[in-house]
Design an enzyme around this catalytic site. Sequence first.
Site, short mmCIF file in Angstrom:
data_model
loop_
_atom_site.label_atom_id
_atom_site.label_comp_id
_atom_site.label_asym_id
_atom_site.label_seq_id
_atom_site.Cartn_x
_atom_site.Cartn_y
_atom_site.Cartn_z
N SER A 140 0.83 -1.19 0.00
CA SER A 140 0.00 0.00 0.00
C SER A 140 0.88 1.27 0.00
CB SER A 140 -0.96 -0.04 1.20
OG SER A 140 -1.97 0.92 1.08
N ASP A 168 -9.92 -4.24 -4.71
CA ASP A 168 -9.33 -3.39 -3.68
C ASP A 168 -10.17 -2.12 -3.50
OD1 ASP A 168 -7.71 -1.73 -2.10
OD2 ASP A 168 -5.87 -2.53 -2.95
N HIS A 196 -7.95 -5.41 -0.35
CA HIS A 196 -6.71 -4.72 0.03
C HIS A 196 -5.96 -5.58 1.04
CE1 HIS A 196 -4.18 -1.19 -0.02
NE2 HIS A 196 -4.20 -1.10 1.30
#
Length: 235
Positions: A128, A182, A213
């Site tokens: 991320s 996601d 995610h």
Amino acid sequence: MTSATPSAPAASLLPTVEHTTGESPRFSVIWLHGLGADGHDFEPIVEEFDLDRLPPIRFIFPHAPMRAVTINGGYVMRAWYDVVSPDFAPGREEADGVRQSTAQIEALLARENERGVAAERIVLAGFSQGGAVALHAGLRHAQRLAGVLALSCYLPLADTLAAEAHASNRQVPLFMAHGRHDPVVPYDYGKRSAKLLKAEGYPLEWHAYDSEHTVCVEELSDIESWLHRIVGAAC
């Protein structure tokens, strides 16, 4: 073997958590966590990999600095850079934070060199927000790295890459992966970044998964295979 590195003086090293797979590591993986997490977040992942056939590796999980995050009402949390808008599309990230974090990752890379691990035996990884910083730092690093692993993220400050990319890492192996569902960092952001990097000639592997995610089981297997190839090539 796991240990915590205490906080260092200002303008010095970030605090980290370390896990080594054997004595006298010859390789290092510096793995950056996502927004609001810390270095412990991905520490358990080491036990998920079958690395017995590889030389000892030092996994380093730094804690991002504490900073106010605008999108979360200014709440102070661990973050590699501020997120100033819900529409944090590529090109709208907070540039100063990205560059400050890159400088801190450079310090960790330099420490590994001092510990006897050459840059060509270091993988820079992240998830991320951490993956975004790993891409930014890795492609600009002045010494050839073993590889860059960027998960559920995108390429930040893409408009400066052509001017700032270092020739040493023009052929660095890149592994990018993203969940198709996601809800945090849209799949299209990662896909577009991968397309841009491929167009620039970077040797990039793109992996897509039917996940959100997170790092799914299939992804773990693909990362493990990639690490075996990267470390094997550097032996």
